[in-house]
Design an enzyme around this catalytic site. Sequence first.
Site, PDB file in Angstrom:
ATOM      1  N   HIS A 261      24.918  -7.353  20.729  1.00 54.31           N
ATOM      2  CA  HIS A 261      25.240  -7.380  22.162  1.00 54.31           C
ATOM      3  C   HIS A 261      26.251  -8.488  22.461  1.00 54.31           C
ATOM      4  O   HIS A 261      27.318  -8.246  23.031  1.00 54.31           O
ATOM      5  CB  HIS A 261      23.955  -7.580  22.966  1.00 54.31           C
ATOM      6  CG  HIS A 261      24.166  -7.588  24.447  1.00 54.31           C
ATOM      7  ND1 HIS A 261      23.988  -6.467  25.228  1.00 54.31           N
ATOM      8  CD2 HIS A 261      24.574  -8.563  25.296  1.00 54.31           C
ATOM      9  CE1 HIS A 261      24.271  -6.760  26.486  1.00 54.31           C
ATOM     10  NE2 HIS A 261      24.624  -8.042  26.570  1.00 54.31           N
ATOM     11  N   GLU A 262      25.915  -9.693  22.038  1.00 50.28           N
ATOM     12  CA  GLU A 262      26.825 -10.814  22.304  1.00 50.28           C
ATOM     13  C   GLU A 262      28.131 -10.629  21.533  1.00 50.28           C
ATOM     14  O   GLU A 262      29.200 -11.003  22.016  1.00 50.28           O
ATOM     15  CB  GLU A 262      26.157 -12.148  21.941  1.00 50.28           C
ATOM     16  CG  GLU A 262      24.917 -12.484  22.787  1.00 50.28           C
ATOM     17  CD  GLU A 262      25.142 -12.392  24.287  1.00 50.28           C
ATOM     18  OE1 GLU A 262      26.248 -12.682  24.754  1.00 50.28           O
ATOM     19  OE2 GLU A 262      24.181 -11.990  24.995  1.00 50.28           O
ATOM     20  N   HIS A 265      30.466  -8.608  23.634  1.00 45.21           N
ATOM     21  CA  HIS A 265      31.115  -9.460  24.646  1.00 45.21           C
ATOM     22  C   HIS A 265      32.234 -10.291  23.996  1.00 45.21           C
ATOM     23  O   HIS A 265      33.324 -10.438  24.543  1.00 45.21           O
ATOM     24  CB  HIS A 265      30.096 -10.439  25.251  1.00 45.21           C
ATOM     25  CG  HIS A 265      29.193  -9.839  26.298  1.00 45.21           C
ATOM     26  ND1 HIS A 265      29.673  -9.212  27.426  1.00 45.21           N
ATOM     27  CD2 HIS A 265      27.835  -9.805  26.403  1.00 45.21           C
ATOM     28  CE1 HIS A 265      28.640  -8.809  28.182  1.00 45.21           C
ATOM     29  NE2 HIS A 265      27.516  -9.152  27.579  1.00 45.21           N
ATOM     30  N   GLU A 291      29.960  -5.880  30.395  1.00 41.55           N
ATOM     31  CA  GLU A 291      28.693  -5.391  29.867  1.00 41.55           C
ATOM     32  C   GLU A 291      28.896  -4.080  29.099  1.00 41.55           C
ATOM     33  O   GLU A 291      28.162  -3.796  28.156  1.00 41.55           O
ATOM     34  CB  GLU A 291      27.704  -5.215  31.027  1.00 41.55           C
ATOM     35  CG  GLU A 291      26.250  -5.118  30.643  1.00 41.55           C
ATOM     36  CD  GLU A 291      25.688  -6.369  29.954  1.00 41.55           C
ATOM     37  OE1 GLU A 291      26.336  -7.437  29.969  1.00 41.55           O
ATOM     38  OE2 GLU A 291      24.594  -6.244  29.384  1.00 41.55           O
TER      39      GLU A 291
END
Length: 501
Positions: A261-262, A265, A291
């Site tokens: 997830h990170e 980003h 997101e």
Amino acid sequence: MDTRTTYIDRLTELGKLNSAVALLTWDEETHMPKRGLALRAETIGKLSRMAFELSTSDEFGRCIEELEGRDDLSEAEAASVRVMGKEYRRNKAVPPDLFEAFTIAQSKSQAAWAEAKRASDFERFRPHLEEIVGYVRQFAELFGYEECPYDALLDRYEPGMTSVRLRAILEPLRDRLVPFVDRLLAEGTPPDGPALHGHFPIDAQRAMARTVLERIGYDFDAGTLDDTMHPFTTRIAPGDVRVTNRYLESNPLSGLFGALHEGGHALYDQGMKDDLYVLQLADGASYGFHESQSRLIENQIGRSRPFWTFFRPILVGAFPALDRISAEALYGAANRVSRSPIRVEADEVTYNLHIMLRFELESKLLNENLPVGELPGLWCDAMECTVGVRPASDADGVLQDIHWSGGMIGYFPSYMLGNLYAAQIAQALREEIPTLDGQIAEGDFAPLLAWLRERIHRFGAIYEPSELIERVTGGPLSAEPFLVYVEKKYSEIYDLWPDRS
Ligand code: ZN
């Protein structure tokens, strides 16, 4: 001096202040010893105030006004003036005394929320939330709006989005998603496969997170990976985008999906060119769009079958005890659906339902003056209606998220928009790169990253999200690609017959 030069000079100064604040904040969340907090808070406060004064100075305002009337700006410069002009007017709209009173109320409210959550007692938090909502209602009036007060808040996080447009996307989504979850859990067969519980040393998990970040294309010459309590990604400056992550010793999937997830980003941030940074366009098109990049890597890629073909040997290399588990079983383990009352534990299918109920309650708080005291009851009813589970306590219900305690109202929809953008982008991506799944199965993420760089990352905030999604996918944002994606994927995983009704 030429106005354009003055404008760029001020933005450059602002960039340096923001960079210092980002670094101090990152340090506070990762390495700073406990006793450093008091002075650190003051230092960050001082630098933030300097940045605020700079970006609301009369000189800066005159620059924006003059540049808004010029037609010789580049596309990026014009976008910068659009973004900074909006922010300038919003910041100027709030009298400094009111803002200061709000920040004091904010820190008290956040402390009260943490206390109330520990005690699972909404009443302790209620007076603070009433105060915060009072301020936020005032801000909405000061910022201004066309249709309803909530839109003034929504626009800060998702420029151009309105409640009416959001509702038009959200209602058909709910109408199909709720019955689908019911069928899936009533008629489907959950994937069998191991529960990945046991003892998974953190050092090995951290090394695994590093490997997966390297493989997806995160550049460690321009980044770092550190431990934190609440994972986040931050850009300190061009060439310095940092990922933080958290690991659970009992379950390696939590840290893995956190890293993916990170990492999503971070790829977005690393993909924006340096000149966008100076122009203050390197935060991405919106929170929702940011997101979308994390959800795309975490879910569309990380929870796909080919990813587990690629990743199984890495997982088994780190934890040889998992040797007997097949890639297919791991894919099943990564894609279980359940009715959890907690948003951050929700799976891909039910996650958006958690956001819908928050959006409904926030809208009522702002547009219909809903009394704060009615939130816990309405929360439980809505949770039962949509997700299908009634929270057993305030801690598992209305008190679970930190956002409202700090006045972050209007932010939650970004999470849902991220999921919807991600599905729509992934659909376009798979059409344009039909061999994507084979590449992922072999651990070749380069074509995926090149596509994202070319189509999304390099533009930063030059386009508003509604324009960017059109450019990337050829159509406006719609819930349809997300629905098609979850219905197909989970019907197959849960062995659910197509609905012939
Ligand atoms: Zn995120």
